[in-house]
Design a protein around this motif. Structure first.
Motif, short mmCIF file in Angstrom:
data_model
loop_
_atom_site.label_atom_id
_atom_site.label_comp_id
_atom_site.label_asym_id
_atom_site.label_seq_id
_atom_site.Cartn_x
_atom_site.Cartn_y
_atom_site.Cartn_z
N UNK A 252 8.82 -1.15 0.44
CA UNK A 252 8.29 -0.11 0.99
C UNK A 252 6.50 -0.18 2.09
N UNK A 253 6.46 -1.41 2.30
CA UNK A 253 5.53 -1.38 2.78
C UNK A 253 5.23 -0.12 4.30
N UNK A 254 3.90 0.03 5.00
CA UNK A 254 3.80 1.37 5.77
C UNK A 254 2.24 0.86 6.33
N UNK A 255 2.40 1.81 7.50
CA UNK A 255 1.25 1.31 8.21
C UNK A 255 -0.23 2.40 7.29
N UNK A 256 -0.39 3.99 6.70
CA UNK A 256 -0.96 3.66 6.22
C UNK A 256 -2.07 2.44 4.88
N UNK A 257 -0.79 1.78 4.41
CA UNK A 257 -1.01 0.56 3.04
C UNK A 257 -1.78 -0.52 3.81
N UNK A 258 -1.25 -0.39 5.60
CA UNK A 258 -2.10 -1.83 5.80
C UNK A 258 -2.85 -1.40 6.53
N UNK A 259 -3.20 0.40 7.18
CA UNK A 259 -4.82 0.08 7.35
C UNK A 259 -5.89 0.04 6.38
N UNK A 260 -5.21 0.57 5.57
CA UNK A 260 -5.98 0.95 4.23
C UNK A 260 -6.75 -0.36 3.55
N UNK A 261 -5.49 -1.61 3.91
CA UNK A 261 -5.77 -3.03 3.26
C UNK A 261 -6.40 -3.82 4.50
N UNK A 262 -6.35 -3.24 5.18
CA UNK A 262 -7.47 -4.07 6.97
C UNK A 262 -9.03 -3.69 7.07
N UNK A 263 -8.92 -2.47 5.45
CA UNK A 263 -10.80 -1.90 5.83
C UNK A 263 -11.36 -3.77 4.55
N UNK A 264 -10.39 -3.87 3.68
CA UNK A 264 -10.98 -5.60 2.60
C UNK A 264 -11.90 -6.84 3.94
N UNK A 265 -11.89 -7.33 3.05
CA UNK A 265 -12.18 -8.92 3.47
C UNK A 265 -10.90 -9.63 2.86
N UNK A 266 -10.01 -10.03 3.20
CA UNK A 266 -8.60 -10.71 3.00
C UNK A 266 -8.52 -11.92 2.87
N UNK A 267 -8.58 -13.10 1.77
CA UNK A 267 -8.26 -14.33 2.05
C UNK A 267 -6.63 -14.50 1.81
N UNK A 268 -5.61 -14.37 1.68
CA UNK A 268 -4.44 -14.82 1.46
C UNK A 268 -4.00 -13.16 0.46
N UNK A 269 -2.54 -12.61 1.73
CA UNK A 269 -2.01 -11.39 1.12
C UNK A 269 -0.61 -11.69 1.47
N UNK A 270 -0.04 -11.35 -0.22
CA UNK A 270 1.35 -11.41 -0.27
C UNK A 270 2.39 -10.74 -0.79
#
Length: 266
Positions: free
Chosen positions: A170-188
């Motif tokens: 259920x991954x979507x663009x809105x979720x990706x846009x929100x996650x992109x606001x963070x400093x992410x070291x790892x994504x799973x």
């Protein structure tokens, strides 16, 4: 509520439901049908639901029961109840990806106080014990009594290097846009309520969900995360996610370890 009995009964029912699910999962083929909302359902969903519902009604006859596979239960107006998703992640089950779970939770006054999440294909079992603390059980999962357990607790997040978990199906663009606001070291990616459990164990710091979910999808994982020191809040105002809402539908939410900055860049 007798929390000792609740922990014993819900753990056993989750394991027995997992057995029923895995018998069907191990067959060469199984039918997949569409429900009225176009979501998939299989014989495994129905077998697990029948087993859990019968067990809960026998053990706790005076507690209201809400379960995904029984539409009549969705019309109740209740604040204290048992809630079940007998097979969360049916899409993962159908695709034979293993990221599916059995979920049973107890909600009192809108708060998920206790829960069990069992991922039979991954041999991972999480639950809240009689005190409300969350544990992961290891070993062969004996049905008569719990095996060895270890306490689980959330991470101490580093906002400069967060570990984020998100949905596989259920991954979507809105979720990706929100996650992109963070400093992410790892994504799973993970399916079903396992995402809550990964935050509960400290394997992830943050799980945002900007999409439709129902309370039976989240209550057990929410209880496990809360019992590990984590939080589940509404996306819009960061107030705690509550249960017993009309139709049992959730707003967007964020599951996280305390210390995660929920307003990155502001």
């Amino acid at each position: 509520m007798d929390f000792e009995k609740l922990a014993t009964v819900t753990r056993r029912l989750a394991l027995e439901a997992g057995d029923a699910i895995m018998r069907i999962y191990g067959t060469d083929d199984f039918d997949v049908r569409a429900k009225s909302d176009d979501s998939p359902v299989t014989a495994a969903d129905e077998a697990a639901d029948a087993l859990i519902s019968a067990g809960l009604r026998a053990a706790f006859p005076d507690v209201a029961l809400v379960t995904e596979e029984q539409a009549a239960s969705h019309t109740q107006t209740v604040s204290t109840f048992l809630i079940v998703d007998p097979l969360d992640g049916t899409k993962e089950f159908v695709k034979r990806r293993g990221d599916f779970t059995v979920n049973i939770a107890y909600v009192k006054d809108g708060v998920p106080l206790r829960g069990v999440v069992y991922a039979p294909a991954k041999a991972r079992l999480f639950y809240t014990d009689a005190t409300g603390a969350s544990v992961e059980e290891k070993g062969a999962f004996p049905r008569a009594e719990p095996g060895p357990v270890r306490p689980v607790t959330v991470s101490r997040p580093d906002n400069a290097a967060l570990v984020v978990v998100a949905s596989k199906s259920h991954r979507d663009a809105a979720t990706d846009d929100y996650i992109a606001r963070y400093a992410v070291d790892d994504m799973t990616g993970a399916g079903s309520s396992l995402k809550f459990c990964l935050v509960a164990t400290g394997e992830a710091d943050l799980y945002p969900r900007l999409g439709r979910t129902m309370e039976w999808d989240t209550a057990a994982g929410d209880a496990v995360l809360r019992g590990a020191g984590g939080r589940v809040v509404r996306f819009d105002d960061h107030s705690p996610l509550t249960y017993g809402k009309p139709g049992f539908e959730n707003p967007f939410f964020i599951a996280h370890a305390p210390g995660v900055d929920l307003k990155p860049g502001q």
